[in-house]
Every structure is written in structure tokens, then in C-alpha cells.
Design an enzyme around this catalytic site. Structure first.
Site, mmCIF file in Angstrom:
data_model
loop_
_atom_site.group_PDB
_atom_site.id
_atom_site.type_symbol
_atom_site.label_atom_id
_atom_site.label_comp_id
_atom_site.label_asym_id
_atom_site.label_seq_id
_atom_site.Cartn_x
_atom_site.Cartn_y
_atom_site.Cartn_z
ATOM 1 N N VAL A 82 0.852 -1.196 0.000
ATOM 2 C CA VAL A 82 0.000 0.000 0.000
ATOM 3 C C VAL A 82 0.885 1.242 0.000
ATOM 4 C CG1 VAL A 82 -1.784 1.276 1.232
ATOM 5 C CG2 VAL A 82 -1.810 -1.241 1.222
ATOM 6 N N VAL A 84 0.923 5.689 -1.374
ATOM 7 C CA VAL A 84 0.365 6.854 -2.062
ATOM 8 C C VAL A 84 1.526 7.782 -2.390
ATOM 9 C CG1 VAL A 84 -1.159 8.858 -1.887
ATOM 10 C CG2 VAL A 84 -1.852 6.692 -0.859
ATOM 11 N N TYR A 123 -4.536 2.628 9.825
ATOM 12 C CA TYR A 123 -5.551 1.667 9.399
ATOM 13 C C TYR A 123 -6.744 1.505 10.332
ATOM 14 C CZ TYR A 123 -2.295 0.610 5.709
ATOM 15 O OH TYR A 123 -1.478 0.726 4.618
ATOM 16 N N PHE A 410 4.419 -9.857 5.028
ATOM 17 C CA PHE A 410 4.036 -10.015 3.624
ATOM 18 C C PHE A 410 3.836 -8.647 2.989
ATOM 19 C CE2 PHE A 410 0.410 -10.627 6.466
ATOM 20 C CZ PHE A 410 -0.481 -9.662 6.029
#
Length: 410
Positions: A82, A84, A123, A410
Site C-alpha cells: 500500500v 500513495v 488503518y 508479507f
């Protein structure tokens, strides 16, 4: 801003991955690591956000099976990669990816999403709770001694090339997966992650080494590690960096720990990402000289509350109605009645039963694997008890006799 959020095409992987690397500082990865993650990427489960012909956001979701209390391996999306672009902060890029990703995971019928976070503060607003912790240690092996269990001396240890004994080590790992919540059943290709050994990641230490533990000709454990030789005015001051250690029984694990403590010309053993109930803690002579530290590990998100709560078992009989808040995934909002025990569970929507406990999906995710107590969340004001006794009942039922643990990232 007009952007396009869509699944990744195979031909776009390099530019997509380059954007990810830049977001994490821009230092190129070694070729072997890049090639492995290219092979592991699931293109139809990976998202890119495009601003014209530029990638400004990335997110992936590996197909995993995650062990839950009771031993079942439950489908879980392993959220990963993830990022940005720094040029597109505070423009809704991350929210758009999380929205699309959770919608997709729900449509795929996977009840859980899990991730490890580079920045844990991000998150929670998307419904993820910290479900497991990891234990890090820096042990002064010149002063700490081990008290090993009976049978340790019957274990035979031998050096082996990591790749040559990979199948035997993976067989040990696979046998351990059902016994501890939070472990991942490794799909083909993932066994190679533990063998990654680029020279510029060693920090002056040796190439990856491996020792296997055997009993009656069978491999019953293994450890992977690196040794960093160093010298000071008083002589040797080398260190051992533990990469992995698994054993099928206490004697096998103790034999491997004793070996690591006794490596010549070293006085420090560094381990990270170990379970918080590590048996080593009960073998050492001086726990203060182990310099223990805790860190968040697996963040858990219930994508389908009913299916997720039905997928695990419970330490004690439970019959409780949750009032669940989930603004980001509104299909989870409302009251759910959970009934279950050590044999199985049922979780269904209810419009008739009064709520016993009120909480958000984030707290359910934190407690889901049994390592975080609902009662402790209640002391922080995160869970509200609406029926007297319901909190104690649910807290006992949700607990796990063995701490949940994610053995690798991961």
C-alpha cells in the site's frame, strides 16, 4: 482530482512497483527480492490509482489462509504493497483504494482482511484492529544461561544449506500451522521468502545459515540465522541475528536455542518477530538481560462479521449479542448474536434480541484471534457492557490458550 482506480495489468507491474519503492524511500530492492515479489503478485487482486498516465497509489491483496482459534484455516486477504505518491497526499487516494479493496474482498467471500502496517496509525479508521503482537529481544549470551528440558541432548543438530533442506523445514512449519492462531498456511512460492539473502541486507553479517534438528532420522526443527563477527578491545563481540526458529516439541526448540547461544565468538543474540509466549522466556536465567520489547504485528479486519465469528471456536460456551459499529463497511452494522463453544459457532443477525456488548468492528478485529481481551478493551472505553456478566463471558470465550503469532511479514 480525477483518478482511475482499477486492477493491475501485468504489463504495468514495473511502473506500479517502482511507485511503491519510491513511496518507501526510493532505495532499489535487490534483483532477487524484486523478482520474487513480481512472481507472488496477484494482478487481479492488486489495485493501482492512476492520474493520467502516472501511478499515484498502489495496494495488493494476497490470497491467504489464516489459522484461527480452533485450528481452522480461514480465507483472508493479505493486504500489502500500500502506498500513495507524496504528490497526492490528502486527496482521498488511500480511502478510494481501501473502499474498492474491501468491497472486492467482501465480494470474493473472504471474511477477513489482514495486514502489517508501516505506520500503525493509518488503518484503524478503516476498521483494522491490532490482533497480534511480536516479541523482539537482544540477549546477552555471555551472561544468560539456559535451563533445557529433558530430551534436549537426544536431539541431533547439523548444518545444512538452506535451500537443500527447504522441503523438510516447510514440512515442520506446516505441522505447526493449525496449532497457533495467526499463522499463515504458506501457498506455493512463499517458502522462498525465508531464503531471501541479498548481500546488501546483511549489514556485514554472514550469508544465511541453517541448522536442522533431527530425532531418529526425522527433521523435527530448524533455525536460520546470520553471524556478524566483531572485535573490540576486550576481544570478540560478535552477534547472531535470528531469522527463523521452529520446532515440533520443547526439546527440539531448546536444542536449537542452546546452539544459537553457544556459537563461538559471539556474545549477543538478536531475535525479532517472535511469539509473545515464546518458550525461551522460561528457559533463560536472567530475563532482564534479554532486553525484551513488544511491537504491533498483525492488524485484523472482519470483512464479514457473521462469517468470521462462525469460522472460529470459543474457549467456553458463549451466547452474546454484539451491537457492531462499522461505518466503512455498513453491511456489518447492527446486532449480531453469537452462540458457540469449543466445537463450533453460529453468528446471525438479530432484530429482536437486545444488545449485550457494544463495540466497533475494530475492537472485534483486535480480539478475534484471542490475543487481546475484550475486557481490556472495555477498560479503555472501547467496549461497552450492556448486560451485566456479558463482558466476562465473551472475554473468556474469545481467549486463546496459545498466543496468536504471525511468523513472517508479507
Amino acid at each position: 482530482m480525477t483518478t482511475d482506480v482499477r486492477a493491475l495489468r501485468q504489463t504495468e507491474w514495473n511502473v506500479w512497483y517502482d511507485n511503491l519503492i519510491r513511496a518507501f524511500g526510493g532505495v532499489p530492492e535487490p534483483a532477487e527480492e524484486r523478482e520474487l515479489y513480481n512472481a507472488l503478485t496477484e494482478y487481479d487482486r492488486s489495485l493501482g490509482v492512476w492520474d493520467g498516465d502516472q501511478v499515484v497509489g498502489t495496494a495488493g491483496a494476497f490470497t491467504f489462509l489464516l489459522t484461527v482459534p480452533g485450528g481452522a484455516c480461514v480465507p483472508a486477504a493479505g493486504v500489502t504493497m500500500v502506498s500513495v505518491a507524496a504528490t497526492h497526499r490528502r486527496r482521498g487516494v488511500l480511502t478510494s483504494m481501501m473502499r474498492r479493496q474491501l468491497d472486492d474482498i467482501y465480494a470474493w467471500g473472504e471474511p477477513l482482511a489482514v495486514l502489517t502496517a508501516s505506520e500503525p496509525a493509518i488503518y484503524g479508521r478503516f476498521g483494522y484492529g491490532i490482533g497480534t503482537l511480536q516479541l523482539n529481544a537482544e540477549i546477552d549470551t555471555s551472561r544468560v544461561r539456559l535451563s533445557v528440558p529433558p530430551g534436549t541432548d537426544d536431539v541431533r543438530l547439523r548444518y545444512a544449506a538452506p535451500a537443500e533442506v527447504l522441503d523438510a523445514c516447510e514440512a515442520v512449519y506446516a505441522r505447526l500451522v493449525p496449532g497457533r492462531p495467526g499463522m499463515l498456511a504458506r501457498r506455493p512460492g512463499w517458502e522462498r521468502v525465508g531464503l531471501l539473502d541479498p548481500e546488501d541486507h546483511r549489514d556485514g553479517a554472514s550469508p544465511l545459515q541453517c541448522v536442522v534438528a533431527e530425532r531418529d532420522g526425522e527433521v523435527v526443527g530448524y533455525t536460520r540465522f546470520r553471524v556478524k563477527p566483531e572485535w573490540g578491545a576486550a576481544g570478540h563481540d560478535g552477534s547472531v541475528a535470528l531469522s527463523a526458529l521452529e520446532g515440533l516439541d520443547p526439546a527440539a526448540r531448546a536444542a536449537l536455542w542452546r546452539f544459537l547461544f553457544d556459537i563461538d565468538l559471539t556474545s549477543t543474540l538478536r531475535s525479532h518477530a517472535r511469539p509473545v509466549d515464546e518458550d525461551l522466556l522460561h528457559l533463560v536465567s536472567d530475563i532482564r538481560r534479554c532486553k525484551l520489547r513488544l511491537k504491533d504485528s498483525l492488524h485484523v479486519r472482519l470483512v464479514d462479521v457473521g462469517a468470521a465469528l462462525e469460522a472460529r471456536t470459543y474457549q467456553a460456551p458463549v451466547d452474546v449479542v454484539f451491537e457492531v459499529e462499522d461505518a466503512f463497511c455498513p453491511w456489518n452494522e447492527g446486532r449480531w448474536r453469537l452462540t458457540g463453544d469449543a466445537k463450533g459457532a453460529c453468528c446471525v443477525r438479530t432484530g429482536e434480541d437486545s444488545a449485550d456488548l457494544a463495540l466497533s468492528v475494530r475492537e472485534l478485529g483486535a480480539a478475534y484471534l484471542g490475543g487481546v481481551s475484550l475486557a481490556s478493551l472495555a477498560t479503555a472505553g472501547r467496549v461497552r457492557e450492556l448486560r451485566q456478566g456479558a463482558l466476562a463471558e465473551a472475554s473468556v470465550a474469545f481467549s486463546s490458550v496459545i498466543a496468536p503469532w504471525l511468523p513472517h511479514g508479507f
